[in-house]
Design an enzyme around this catalytic site. Structure first.
Site, PDB file in Angstrom:
ATOM      1  N   HIS A  64       0.868  -1.183   0.000  1.00  0.00           N
ATOM      2  CA  HIS A  64       0.000   0.000   0.000  1.00  0.00           C
ATOM      3  C   HIS A  64       0.906   1.235   0.000  1.00  0.00           C
ATOM      4  O   HIS A  64       2.013   1.188   0.546  1.00  0.00           O
ATOM      5  CB  HIS A  64      -0.831  -0.055   1.280  1.00  0.00           C
ATOM      6  N   ASP A  66       2.867  -4.504   8.161  1.00  0.00           N
ATOM      7  CA  ASP A  66       1.667  -3.686   8.009  1.00  0.00           C
ATOM      8  C   ASP A  66       0.482  -4.637   8.166  1.00  0.00           C
ATOM      9  O   ASP A  66       0.159  -5.394   7.246  1.00  0.00           O
ATOM     10  CB  ASP A  66       1.702  -3.019   6.627  1.00  0.00           C
ATOM     11  N   GLN A  94      -4.757  -5.297   7.010  1.00  0.00           N
ATOM     12  CA  GLN A  94      -5.730  -6.275   6.488  1.00  0.00           C
ATOM     13  C   GLN A  94      -5.625  -7.611   7.205  1.00  0.00           C
ATOM     14  O   GLN A  94      -6.473  -8.478   7.000  1.00  0.00           O
ATOM     15  CB  GLN A  94      -5.505  -6.488   4.973  1.00  0.00           C
ATOM     16  N   LYS A 119     -10.505  -0.626  10.324  1.00  0.00           N
ATOM     17  CA  LYS A 119     -10.619  -1.848   9.510  1.00  0.00           C
ATOM     18  C   LYS A 119     -10.918  -3.060  10.389  1.00  0.00           C
ATOM     19  O   LYS A 119     -11.152  -4.154   9.908  1.00  0.00           O
ATOM     20  CB  LYS A 119      -9.330  -2.071   8.727  1.00  0.00           C
ATOM     21  N   CYS A 166      -4.703   2.399  -3.671  1.00  0.00           N
ATOM     22  CA  CYS A 166      -3.460   2.943  -3.081  1.00  0.00           C
ATOM     23  C   CYS A 166      -2.305   1.973  -3.265  1.00  0.00           C
ATOM     24  O   CYS A 166      -1.486   1.784  -2.351  1.00  0.00           O
ATOM     25  CB  CYS A 166      -3.640   3.282  -1.598  1.00  0.00           C
TER      26      CYS A 166
HETATM   27  C1  LIG Z   1      -2.524  -2.804   3.694  1.00  0.00           C
HETATM   28  C2  LIG Z   1      -2.838  -1.397   4.124  1.00  0.00           C
HETATM   29  N1  LIG Z   1      -1.871  -0.645   4.662  1.00  0.00           N
HETATM   30  C3  LIG Z   1      -2.087   0.602   5.084  1.00  0.00           C
HETATM   31  C4  LIG Z   1      -3.325   1.194   4.952  1.00  0.00           C
HETATM   32  C5  LIG Z   1      -3.530   2.573   5.443  1.00  0.00           C
HETATM   33  O1  LIG Z   1      -4.438   2.594   6.487  1.00  0.00           O
HETATM   34  P1  LIG Z   1      -4.987   3.986   7.096  1.00  0.00           P
HETATM   35  O2  LIG Z   1      -5.427   4.791   5.915  1.00  0.00           O
HETATM   36  O3  LIG Z   1      -6.104   3.586   7.982  1.00  0.00           O
HETATM   37  O4  LIG Z   1      -3.840   4.611   7.825  1.00  0.00           O
HETATM   38  C6  LIG Z   1      -4.358   0.462   4.363  1.00  0.00           C
HETATM   39  C7  LIG Z   1      -5.690   1.073   4.133  1.00  0.00           C
HETATM   40  O5  LIG Z   1      -6.330   0.832   3.148  1.00  0.00           O
HETATM   41  C8  LIG Z   1      -4.120  -0.867   3.966  1.00  0.00           C
HETATM   42  O6  LIG Z   1      -5.086  -1.625   3.425  1.00  0.00           O
END
Ligand SMILES: Cc1ncc(COP(=O)(O)O)c(C=O)c1O
Length: 404
Positions: A122, A199, A202, A225, A362
């Site tokens: 991401h 990270d 998910q 999430k 993203c």
């Molecule tokens: C794998 C992953 N990393 C990071 C993020 C970023 O999360 P946030 O926008 O809640 O900080 C997301 C959000 O879609 C994500 O799916």
């Protein structure tokens, strides 16, 4: 090894007031809907129990401080972390990764050092590292994917060098649903003396996480999430690494002593929580973890695995649909309908009361790798069932009819 799946329907739709009858919400990977218990915890936080934390000398504030710190302990048990002092409340995964990039990597990496990411990350797990690499003269390397769209750990093993000081990988991909063999990734990173950041955005809503068993060094996730509120997330880090991390925001609550000559900082986690925190967000996150744990992550995982299998089966029987990601993806199915832009797919599905995500998610470098500008993505949560898949398939039949 074949795991026997508990495929009994979870039947939890009634817990979610924002999902009306007949609406198939298939965008949990973007953000999860909230169960009533989380909404109640937020309401209670603001109505009968509201006060600030860590400062007030009156009882209400002391009670709120206890509740705030109880949530920190709850997060620690949820992640199987050794100590609540290793749990930092942040705005979300994005802020957690930026904190480690600027507060740890910027101080412990030097010019010529290397950071290893993967091709499916991401943007939140790419851009902060590019920013710090540029600042200190480090390099970013990218691990490729296997043919079935997993992070290629054999390739990672071949790429790692003693110059690599940090590896940052998605535990579960937000586009492909591929789950990382995180323990192997940790062993490989540690083999060259690098730290591993996972990270977990998910992963935490889908699989049970044990940061000690995974042997990672940092773990981040976002509350929204995990069926919790927006604006709250978690950074977990090993105690000694957090001790060696500099704050990136200064202000109230993060200090030991302030004078105009010199300021000393509080120990972690307070060092990283400058200013009045998102108190009620923390209470909502506590309720969300209770909710998920009551169902059981093994059961949630089995439920979502069964839904993914059914979706992949159904979509592969429709002509002209290309599926991305591995067969055993965790809770997420990305696909493309030949000759139809994913935004058109999303719009027609919306008319059929099916909510999916369409776009680059993203993850533009991953889109480039897949050779597409965007995908359509269906992602599942505890409230979904087979009817949602039937609606998705019926909606896609209509897409095909409209576009011939
Ligand atoms: C794998 C992953 N990393 C990071 C993020 C970023 O999360 P946030 O926008 O809640 O900080 C997301 C959000 O879609 C994500 O799916």
């Amino acid at each position: 090894m074949t795991v026997a799946l508990d495929t009994r329907p979870l039947d939890l739709l009634a817990d979610f007031p924002a999902i009306p009858d007949g609406w198939a919400y298939l965008d949990t990977a973007a953000t999860a809907q909230k169960p009533q218990s989380v909404i109640d915890a937020i309401t209670r936080g603001y109505d009968t129990t509201y006060a600030t934390v860590h400062r007030g000398v009156y009882q209400r504030s002391a009670d709120m401080t206890l509740a705030y710190e109880a949530a920190r302990r709850r997060v620690a048990t949820f992640l199987k972390a050794p100590s609540p002092d290793e749990v930092v409340f942040v705005r979300g995964a994005t802020e957690g990764i930026n904190l480690i990039a600027q507060g740890w990597a910027a101080h412990h990496l030097k010019s010529g050092d290397r950071i290893l990411l993967s091709a499916l990350e991401h943007h939140s797990n790419i851009v902060p590292w590019q920013m710090v690499a540029e600042r200190i003269g480090a390099h970013v390397d990218v691990v490729p994917l296997t043919n079935d769209h997993r992070i290629d750990l054999d390739a990672m093993e071949a790429m790692l060098t003693p110059q690599h000081k940090l590896v940052a990988l998605a535990h579960v991909s937000n586009v492909l649903g591929s789950a990382l063999d995180a323990r192997r990734a940790a062993d490989l990173a540690h083999g060259v003396g690098a730290k591993l950041l996972l990270d977990g955005c998910q992963a935490v809503p889908r699989i049970a996480v044990d940061v000690q068993a995974l042997d990672c060094d940092f773990y981040v996730f976002s509350g929204h999430k995990l069926y919790g509120p927006t604006g709250i997330g978690v950074l977990w880090g090993r105690g000694e690494l957090l001790e060696a991390t500099m704050p990136v925001q200064g202000g109230g609550a993060m200090i030991d002593r302030v004078t105009f000559e010199k300021t000393t900082y509080a120990p972690p986690p307070a060092r990283f929580e400058a200013g009045t925190p998102h108190i009620v967000g923390v209470l909502g996150l506590h309720a969300a973890i209770d909710y998920v744990d009551t169902i059981g992550l093994d059961r949630i995982h089995a439920h979502e695995t069964a839904l993914v299998a059914k979706t992949r089966d159904a979509l592969s029987s429709l002509n002209s649909i290309r599926l991305f990601g591995p067969e055993d993806a965790a809770g997420i199915v990305s696909f493309a309908v030949e000759g139809v832009h994913p935004h058109d797919v999303g719009t027609i599905l919306d008319e059929e009361r099916v909510a999916i995500r369409a776009g680059h998610h993203c993850a533009q470098p991953l889109m480039d790798l897949l050779g597409v500008s965007a995908t359509a993505r269906a992602s599942f949560g505890v409230y979904n069932d087979e009817n949602d898949i039937d609606r998705l398939v019926a909606g896609l039949e209509r897409v095909r009819k409209i576009f011939g």
